[in-house]
Design a protein around this motif. Structure first.
Motif, PDB file in Angstrom:
ATOM      1  N   TYR A   9      40.106  52.840  36.391  1.00  0.00           N
ATOM      2  CA  TYR A   9      40.831  51.077  35.720  1.00  0.00           C
ATOM      3  C   TYR A   9      40.691  50.181  36.677  1.00  0.00           C
ATOM      4  CZ  TYR A   9      45.282  48.606  36.062  1.00  0.00           C
ATOM      5  OH  TYR A   9      46.482  47.309  35.648  1.00  0.00           O
ATOM      6  N   THR A  10      39.006  50.051  37.693  1.00  0.00           N
ATOM      7  CA  THR A  10      38.629  48.917  37.968  1.00  0.00           C
ATOM      8  C   THR A  10      38.334  48.379  37.040  1.00  0.00           C
ATOM      9  OG1 THR A  10      37.335  50.797  38.692  1.00  0.00           O
ATOM     10  CG2 THR A  10      38.721  49.629  40.610  1.00  0.00           C
ATOM     11  N   GLN A  14      41.067  41.654  36.419  1.00  0.00           N
ATOM     12  CA  GLN A  14      41.483  40.562  36.752  1.00  0.00           C
ATOM     13  C   GLN A  14      42.260  39.244  37.279  1.00  0.00           C
ATOM     14  OE1 GLN A  14      41.691  43.547  40.361  1.00  0.00           O
ATOM     15  NE2 GLN A  14      42.617  45.411  39.461  1.00  0.00           N
ATOM     16  N   PRO A  21      46.095  45.971  42.165  1.00  0.00           N
ATOM     17  CA  PRO A  21      46.708  48.044  42.671  1.00  0.00           C
ATOM     18  C   PRO A  21      46.006  48.002  43.834  1.00  0.00           C
ATOM     19  CG  PRO A  21      44.895  47.652  40.912  1.00  0.00           C
ATOM     20  CD  PRO A  21      44.778  46.691  41.015  1.00  0.00           C
ATOM     21  N   HIS A  23      44.598  50.884  45.828  1.00  0.00           N
ATOM     22  CA  HIS A  23      43.985  51.975  45.741  1.00  0.00           C
ATOM     23  C   HIS A  23      44.173  53.392  44.606  1.00  0.00           C
ATOM     24  CE1 HIS A  23      42.165  56.590  46.391  1.00  0.00           C
ATOM     25  NE2 HIS A  23      40.735  55.746  46.007  1.00  0.00           N
ATOM     26  N   GLU A  25      47.564  53.432  43.336  1.00  0.00           N
ATOM     27  CA  GLU A  25      47.789  52.744  42.423  1.00  0.00           C
ATOM     28  C   GLU A  25      46.995  52.700  40.742  1.00  0.00           C
ATOM     29  OE1 GLU A  25      51.285  49.993  44.533  1.00  0.00           O
ATOM     30  OE2 GLU A  25      49.408  48.979  43.559  1.00  0.00           O
ATOM     31  N   ALA A  26      45.212  52.409  41.294  1.00  0.00           N
ATOM     32  CA  ALA A  26      44.315  52.791  40.214  1.00  0.00           C
ATOM     33  C   ALA A  26      44.208  53.635  39.726  1.00  0.00           C
ATOM     34  CB  ALA A  26      43.191  51.776  40.654  1.00  0.00           C
ATOM     35  N   TYR A  29      46.978  55.142  37.895  1.00  0.00           N
ATOM     36  CA  TYR A  29      46.450  54.553  36.581  1.00  0.00           C
ATOM     37  C   TYR A  29      45.403  55.634  36.248  1.00  0.00           C
ATOM     38  CZ  TYR A  29      50.204  51.001  35.701  1.00  0.00           C
ATOM     39  OH  TYR A  29      50.475  50.463  35.492  1.00  0.00           O
ATOM     40  N   ASN A  30      44.368  56.107  36.592  1.00  0.00           N
ATOM     41  CA  ASN A  30      42.828  56.956  35.688  1.00  0.00           C
ATOM     42  C   ASN A  30      43.640  58.262  35.778  1.00  0.00           C
ATOM     43  OD1 ASN A  30      40.896  54.913  36.516  1.00  0.00           O
ATOM     44  ND2 ASN A  30      40.088  55.293  38.473  1.00  0.00           N
ATOM     45  N   SER A 167      49.630  45.302  32.738  1.00  0.00           N
ATOM     46  CA  SER A 167      48.754  46.154  33.887  1.00  0.00           C
ATOM     47  C   SER A 167      48.637  47.148  33.604  1.00  0.00           C
ATOM     48  CB  SER A 167      49.370  46.377  35.691  1.00  0.00           C
ATOM     49  OG  SER A 167      51.291  46.873  34.905  1.00  0.00           O
TER      50      SER A 167
END
Length: 399
Positions: A9-10, A14, A21, A23, A25-26, A29-30, A167
């Motif tokens: 996700y990173t 952005q 996000p 850490h 939250e990301a 999503y991953n 997002s």
């Protein structure tokens, strides 16, 4: 990077108003991006196996015939344990995606609203109209499980709906639409360059723009054109306008308007009228009206272009129709099934675009090489790495 693993996700770009996000939250999503990839590939393959080896033989034994339509297939498949597991996991993954995005946004809503105001205030490229009513067919359901849908506000004047939508797109698509989730818009630019080299439309209209991720690439590709993006939802327009400004599309105009009534635009005003994955969110009454309005404001010789999923035809197997129908019954897309069974070509013909002027083509999202460095060239097979849509278009007859 392995082809079967979505990027982290990173990798998402952005931009200045993108929700940041944490850490955890990301990481969430991953997980969801990879879970969705696994569900759509390995697990989904079991649906066809279950149909062919258990469900279809049982249906034949019970009824003495083949299924008559996709609805009979759905009712039979809904009794199968494998399909029920796959379906429940897919529904829950979407709910988790929405709740994670909402949590990210609400945690920093003050900052997001303040950033959006910096890009929005004092500019005439954002036109909001409180008198524009939310159509009932849009307001009655939280589209694809998004709390409040596109129109929801945590407080008056906020950008929470647009920020949540932005997002989560990257995670939902496994990065297939690129770092800015604009692979659809990039595909439009690539298509028109191949189809009409050197063509320079004077005015472009995008219907159902949401946050403008599909129209920003067009605005940047045609900087001298007047480009207008319309939607009925103020929250996504606020966010989309700020996003476009942050990405350098300074002349792109976002206007709150119902596409069923575009009376402010004269006949033949636009050289290009287009939608991207929008028609399936329209009611059966609204869709032909919007197509007709789009044709009215389209100039002779102009292009109407709709990126969508393929229509259901007698040539499409009933099992495929059933599987594509999943969103209609499980992902808050109430018009999906009916829309894909419409005769879209006839609707366009009735609106003034004769069938001989129409075409259907395939358009593949442009792969972002910062995410997929080994992505093949556009004319090469990409083995499912990027999203592919059908495009239903027409060049309006010259006057």
């Amino acid at each position: 990077m392995k082809q079967d693993v979505p990027p982290p996700y990173t990798a998402v770009t952005q931009h200045p108003i993108f929700p940041v996000p944490s850490h955890d939250e990301a990481a969430r999503y991953n997980f969801l991006a990879n879970f969705n990839k696994y569900l759509s590939g390995t697990v989904a393959a079991g649906n066809k196996l279950a149909y062919e080896t258990r469900v279809l033989p049982a249906f034949r034994a019970e009824h003495g015939r083949e299924p008559a339509d996709r609805f009979e297939v759905r009712h039979a498949m809904n009794r199968d344990p494998w399909h029920r597991l796959w379906s429940a996991c897919r529904r829950n993954s979407m709910e988790m995606r929405q709740q994670n995005g909402r949590a990210i946004v609400l945690r920093q809503i003050d900052t997001l609203d303040a950033k959006a105001r910096q890009f929005n205030e004092g500019r005439d490229t954002l036109e909001l109209d409180p008198s524009v009513a939310v159509p009932r067919y849009q307001g009655a359901v939280d589209i694809h499980c998004m709390p409040g849908s596109y129109h929801g506000e945590e407080r008056p004047g906020d950008v929470s709906a647009g920020a949540n939508y932005d997002s989560g797109l990257f995670a939902t698509t496994g990065g297939q639409l690129g770092a800015l989730s604009d692979g659809g818009g990039q595909a439009l630019v690539e298509w028109i360059k191949r189809e009409r080299p050197g063509w320079t439309p004077r005015r472009i209209l995008d219907l159902g723009a949401t946050i403008g991720h599909n129209i920003v690439p067009l605005a940047l590709a045609f900087p001298d054109a007047e480009v207008i993006a319309i939607d009925t939802a103020a929250p996504v327009l606020r966010y989309g306008h700020a996003r476009a400004q942050a990405l350098g599309a300074h002349t792109l105009r976002f206007v709150q308007m119902d596409a069923e009534d575009m009376a402010r635009f004269p006949e033949g005003h636009f050289d290009w009228v287009q939608t991207t994955m929008y028609l399936h969110e329209l009611s059966g009454k609204a869709l032909p009206r919007i197509v007709a309005e789009g044709v009215r404001v389209l100039a002779p010789g102009g292009l109407m272009f709709h990126l969508e999923q393929p229509q259901y035809t007698p040539k499409m197997p009933l099992f495929e129709q059933f599987l594509r129908d999943w969103d209609a019954f499980n992902n808050n897309e109430p018009f999906w099934s009916a829309m894909h069974a419409l005769d879209l070509k006839q609707i366009m013909a009735d609106a003034g675009l004769p069938r001989e002027c129409q075409f259907v083509t395939g358009v593949r999202a442009v792969a972002d090489r910062s995410i997929f460095p080994d992505a093949p060239a556009p004319e090469e097979e990409d083995y499912g790495r990027t999203a592919v849509w059908n495009a239903y278009g027409a060049w309006k007859p010259a006057a």
